[in-house]
Structure formats: structure tokens, C-alpha cells
Design a protein around this motif. Structure first.
Motif, mmCIF file in Angstrom:
data_model
loop_
_atom_site.group_PDB
_atom_site.id
_atom_site.type_symbol
_atom_site.label_atom_id
_atom_site.label_comp_id
_atom_site.label_asym_id
_atom_site.label_seq_id
_atom_site.Cartn_x
_atom_site.Cartn_y
_atom_site.Cartn_z
ATOM 1 N N LEU A 1 40.795 15.220 -36.232
ATOM 2 C CA LEU A 1 41.653 16.059 -35.505
ATOM 3 C C LEU A 1 41.149 15.959 -33.873
ATOM 4 O O LEU A 1 40.128 15.861 -33.687
ATOM 5 C CB LEU A 1 41.461 17.423 -35.746
ATOM 6 N N GLN B 1 43.419 19.654 -29.980
ATOM 7 C CA GLN B 1 44.732 20.409 -30.260
ATOM 8 C C GLN B 1 44.987 20.689 -31.673
ATOM 9 O O GLN B 1 46.033 21.093 -32.171
ATOM 10 C CB GLN B 1 46.051 19.894 -29.710
ATOM 11 N N GLN B 2 44.105 20.080 -32.583
ATOM 12 C CA GLN B 2 44.081 20.308 -33.949
ATOM 13 C C GLN B 2 45.310 19.556 -34.442
ATOM 14 O O GLN B 2 45.746 19.803 -35.463
ATOM 15 C CB GLN B 2 44.314 21.609 -34.627
ATOM 16 N N ASN B 3 45.550 18.324 -33.829
ATOM 17 C CA ASN B 3 46.518 17.276 -34.201
ATOM 18 C C ASN B 3 45.725 16.004 -35.089
ATOM 19 O O ASN B 3 44.600 15.725 -34.454
ATOM 20 C CB ASN B 3 47.501 16.650 -33.253
ATOM 21 N N GLY C 1 47.374 8.426 -36.181
ATOM 22 C CA GLY C 1 47.998 9.802 -36.355
ATOM 23 C C GLY C 1 49.286 9.661 -36.930
ATOM 24 O O GLY C 1 49.952 10.806 -37.366
#
Length: 198
Positions: free
Chosen positions: A36, A39-41, A63
Motif C-alpha cells: 500500500l 494513501q492506502q491504495n 496496482g
């Protein structure tokens, strides 16, 4: 600042990047881990035996879910007689298949390499004929660095949340290839029997 791509320039950032690795339980999606950004993406995911069904094979995806690296443990001709020839090789994925060899490292648990640094060789003409990067410290304790041949720190692995064994962080220095760093961490994860292992 110069970029140092191993997989692709697309994975080299101009600033230091703080990544969080979250291990998946082996019973959920076959184990492995996700990476991650702040931004926790999800920026990478790593799949091992639980998904692939084959021990000693790993896939790193970006991703968006596209496979970018295929990593395989390969023994030499005398593998049946000696574990000294066990190496991991990383390949660039092109058109859904492993194609171009990118890097290799020797299994540190083979021969007498247990206490020495793990050395990584890049399969490109503009790199040396010996080793190009090395892992120093203890991956099991999440206290290690990946350094280049000159001793510069490429990435640092550390514990982010001491209360959780499923989370740790990786800081990748500016210009270095994050996909390459995650590929090396995927191999270490498998070697030491963590989330990508059967």
C-alpha cells in the motif's frame, strides 16, 4: 537525480516512497501480500503458492492487477546432490508470459551463506558481472536494508506496528525501482517461510 530502473522507469519515484506491506492470511486469497502507498491504495500485490499452486514460484502484480514480474526458484544440474546451486530468478512479464531475465539471487539458506549478506545480480550489460545489490540485516525481524554495490541504501525494511506481525514498512529511496524492491522482498518472504510459502 537519476532513475535506476530494473523493471521499469514507471516504478521509479523522484522522492522517497513509504510503502506498507500487509500480509494476507494463507486461507484468504491464497496468502501472499499487498503493498500500500501512504494513501492506502494497493500499488503491488504478490502471489505465491496459494494462488499459483506451485511452490517456488511468485508473481508480482501492479496496482491494476497486471502481472509485471515472475520469480522462480531454480536449481542447477546438481541440485539433487547439493543445495548450493539454488537460485531465484526474476523475469519481466510481457504479453502474459515470463520473458526477459532481470535479476537473480542465491538462496541464503544454501551452502554456508546463512550469515553473509544476500547478493543480487542484475541481468543487464550496463551492470557488473558480479553482484549489484545486497540485503543486509535480518529480514525475519523486519530490520534490514537493500544496498547497492557502493553501499548506498536503496530501501529499508522495518516494523511499522509492533503489535501486528502482519504489517511492516519499506522506505524506497528516490530514483530506485519499487517493483524490483518488492520482487526482492517477495523472494525473502518465501525463503523464510512467510505469507507466500505453501
Amino acid at each position: 537525480m537519476s532513475l535506476i530502473p530494473i523493471v521499469s522507469k514507471a516504478f521509479c519515484a523522484p522522492t522517497q516512497t513509504a510503502l506498507t506491506i500487509r500480509k494476507r492470511p494463507r486461507v484468504v486469497n491464497g496468502g501472499g501480500f499487498v503493498v500500500l502507498n501512504p494513501q492506502q491504495n494497493v500499488v503491488f500485490s504478490v502471489h505465491g503458492c496459494g494462488i499459483l499452486g506451485v511452490n517456488g514460484e511468485l508473481v508480482v502484480k501492479d496496482g491494476g492487477g497486471a502481472s509485471i514480474l515472475f520469480i522462480r526458484k531454480k536449481g542447477g544440474l546438481v541440485q539433487a546432490l547439493s543445495a548450493c546451486s539454488e537460485r531465484w530468478r526474476g523475469y519481466l512479464m510481457e504479453f502474459g508470459r515470463p520473458n526477459k531475465p532481470l535479476f537473480s539471487l542465491r538462496d541464503p539458506k544454501s551452502c554456508f551463506a546463512m550469515k553473509s549478506a544476500i547478493r543480487i545480480s542484475v541481468d543487464r550489460k550496463d551492470y557488473s558481472n558480479g553482484w549489484d545489490f545486497e540485503v543486509k540485516g535480518c529480514f525475519l525481524e523486519k530490520n534490514c536494508t537493500i544496498n547497492d554495490r557502493r553501499g548506498n541504501i536503496v530501501a529499508k525494511v522495518g516494523v511499522k506496528v509492533k503489535a501486528s506481525e502482519d504489517l511492516y514498512h519499506v522506505n524506497v529511496q528516490p530514483g530506485y525501482d519499487q517493483a524490483f524492491v518488492i520482487g526482492v522482498i517477495a523472494v525473502l518472504d518465501n525463503i523464510y517461510g512467510e505469507s507466500t510459502r505453501c
